[in-house]
Design a protein around this motif. Structure first.
Motif, PDB file in Angstrom:
ATOM      1  N   ASP A 285       0.854  -1.183   0.000  1.00 21.36           N
ATOM      2  CA  ASP A 285       0.000   0.000   0.000  1.00 21.36           C
ATOM      3  C   ASP A 285       0.891   1.235   0.000  1.00 21.36           C
ATOM      4  OD1 ASP A 285      -2.286   1.561   0.123  1.00 21.36           O
ATOM      5  OD2 ASP A 285      -2.399   1.487   2.309  1.00 21.36           O
ATOM      6  N   ILE A 286       0.422   2.306  -0.615  1.00 19.96           N
ATOM      7  CA  ILE A 286       1.226   3.530  -0.655  1.00 19.96           C
ATOM      8  C   ILE A 286       1.156   4.288   0.660  1.00 19.96           C
ATOM      9  CG2 ILE A 286       1.358   5.845  -1.668  1.00 19.96           C
ATOM     10  CD1 ILE A 286       0.873   4.684  -4.354  1.00 19.96           C
ATOM     11  N   ARG A 287      -0.050   4.452   1.192  1.00 17.83           N
ATOM     12  CA  ARG A 287      -0.229   5.277   2.390  1.00 17.83           C
ATOM     13  C   ARG A 287      -0.259   4.408   3.635  1.00 17.83           C
ATOM     14  NH1 ARG A 287      -2.923   7.628  -1.800  1.00 17.83           N
ATOM     15  NH2 ARG A 287      -2.694   9.882  -2.065  1.00 17.83           N
TER      16      ARG A 287
ATOM     17  N   LYS B 155      -7.158  -0.701  -5.521  1.00 16.47           N
ATOM     18  CA  LYS B 155      -7.579  -1.641  -4.488  1.00 16.47           C
ATOM     19  C   LYS B 155      -8.886  -2.357  -4.811  1.00 16.47           C
ATOM     20  CE  LYS B 155      -5.267   0.091  -0.357  1.00 16.47           C
ATOM     21  NZ  LYS B 155      -5.449   0.557   1.041  1.00 16.47           N
TER      22      LYS B 155
ATOM     23  N   PHE C 145       1.367  -1.221 -10.637  1.00 11.93           N
ATOM     24  CA  PHE C 145       0.379  -0.809  -9.644  1.00 11.93           C
ATOM     25  C   PHE C 145      -1.011  -1.316 -10.006  1.00 11.93           C
ATOM     26  CE2 PHE C 145       0.155   2.516 -12.844  1.00 11.93           C
ATOM     27  CZ  PHE C 145      -1.182   2.877 -12.879  1.00 11.93           C
TER      28      PHE C 145
ATOM     29  N   HIS D 280       1.207   9.712  -6.402  1.00 11.78           N
ATOM     30  CA  HIS D 280       2.279   9.036  -5.680  1.00 11.78           C
ATOM     31  C   HIS D 280       2.681   7.735  -6.357  1.00 11.78           C
ATOM     32  CE1 HIS D 280       2.181  11.874  -2.383  1.00 11.78           C
ATOM     33  NE2 HIS D 280       0.881  11.721  -2.281  1.00 11.78           N
ATOM     34  N   VAL D 281       1.834   7.206  -7.234  1.00 13.25           N
ATOM     35  CA  VAL D 281       2.166   5.979  -7.930  1.00 13.25           C
ATOM     36  C   VAL D 281       3.444   6.146  -8.745  1.00 13.25           C
ATOM     37  CG1 VAL D 281       1.457   4.431  -9.796  1.00 13.25           C
ATOM     38  CG2 VAL D 281      -0.163   5.022  -7.996  1.00 13.25           C
TER      39      VAL D 281
ATOM     40  N   THR E 158      -3.099   1.156  -4.753  1.00 11.27           N
ATOM     41  CA  THR E 158      -3.539   2.529  -4.531  1.00 11.27           C
ATOM     42  C   THR E 158      -5.059   2.589  -4.597  1.00 11.27           C
ATOM     43  OG1 THR E 158      -3.373   4.813  -5.345  1.00 11.27           O
ATOM     44  CG2 THR E 158      -3.345   3.065  -6.984  1.00 11.27           C
ATOM     45  N   THR E 159      -5.626   3.616  -4.008  1.00 14.83           N
ATOM     46  CA  THR E 159      -7.086   3.753  -4.004  1.00 14.83           C
ATOM     47  C   THR E 159      -7.589   4.213  -5.361  1.00 14.83           C
ATOM     48  OG1 THR E 159      -6.999   4.327  -1.653  1.00 14.83           O
ATOM     49  CG2 THR E 159      -9.033   4.819  -2.822  1.00 14.83           C
TER      50      THR E 159
ATOM     51  N   ASP F  60      -3.583   8.452  -8.714  1.00 15.58           N
ATOM     52  CA  ASP F  60      -2.755   8.819  -7.569  1.00 15.58           C
ATOM     53  C   ASP F  60      -1.358   9.217  -8.040  1.00 15.58           C
ATOM     54  OD1 ASP F  60      -1.315   9.011  -5.224  1.00 15.58           O
ATOM     55  OD2 ASP F  60      -2.178   7.209  -4.335  1.00 15.58           O
TER      56      ASP F  60
END
Length: 247
Positions: free
Chosen positions: A72-74, A124, A121, A109-110, A102-103, A107
């Protein structure tokens, strides 16, 4: 998103028949439990550890000799990007692949996770079968980057002013590549596997594979996912040209 770069059925990872050793890293216990149950139901895979923080993921990847981390990223303590960076930089973890969750597929941040060393990636809410296919694809050494979502995502992050305008590759990045190697890199960024690259360029699959390996060595990147990022950031491929068929 698609479970592979070109919609093909992912190959089973090579090996001796030993189950893939997977670490699940997510700060939500229910998410980890659901993924663990799914993976336990699939042949050839086993969950060897569950982490609630990025730091725990790094520790478990090492102590459990993991083949792959679903990251998971976060997460608290150490987020998934930094955890990915630490794993990718560790000599004793160079066999560990990272599949980022990722949600949303927008995102930003990916891209940082891919730069850090992730091989692909998934969102979810992906379907269970797609998650299992994704694990097999990444474990086999392929990238999990669907060209459409990847092009849109990178365009958003890089804030490309005109996606339809092809930029000249940055000399400092791609000058080490031959003209043929740049052609190969562009096809990698478009989502082609080695067989498809060979067909497009009238090469043997082995020659195509050799070109890809040499490009990774020359650009000092971990895998095909980072090649894709480099192709976009250098301007060799733009979001619009990535979705067009090769000439």
């Amino acid at each position: 998103m698609s479970a592979s770069m070109s919609g093909r059925t992912p190959a089973e990872p090579s090996g001796t028949g030993t189950p893939l050793r997977i670490v699940l890293a997510d700060d939500q216990t229910l998410v980890r439990s659901a993924f663990a149950m799914l993976i336990a139901s699939a042949p050839g895979m086993t969950v060897v550890g569950e982490a609630g923080t990025g730091r725990e993921a790094v520790v478990l990847a090492r102590s459990q000799r993991a083949d792959l981390v679903v990251m998971d990223i976060r997460m608290p303590d150490l987020d998934g990007i930094e955890a990915t960076r630490l794993i990718a930089a560790a000599d004793d973890l160079d066999q560990v692949k990272i599949l980022v969750l990722t949600t949303y597929d927008t995102d930003e941040h990916v891209v940082e996770a891919l730069r850090a060393g992730a091989s692909g990636f998934l969102v979810k809410d992906t379907r269970p079968a797609e998650l299992l296919d994704a694990i097999r694809t990444v474990a086999a050494g392929d990238s999990l980057l669907s060209p459409g979502p990847t092009a849109r995502l990178i365009a958003r992050v890089l804030r490309t002013p005109d996606p339809g305008t092809a930029a000249e590759p940055a000399p400092g990045v791609l000058e080490v590549l031959s003209a043929r190697e740049r052609e190969v890199l562009a096809l990698v960024a478009r989502g082609h596997n080695n067989t498809e690259i060979a067909q497009n360029l009238a090469l043997s699959p082995l020659t195509a594979k050799t070109h890809v390996s040499r490009i990774m060595g020359k650009l000092s990147v971990r895998d095909r996912a980072q090649l894709v990022i480099t192709a976009y950031e250098s301007g060799l491929v733009t979001p619009r040209t990535a979705l067009q068929p090769p000439a």
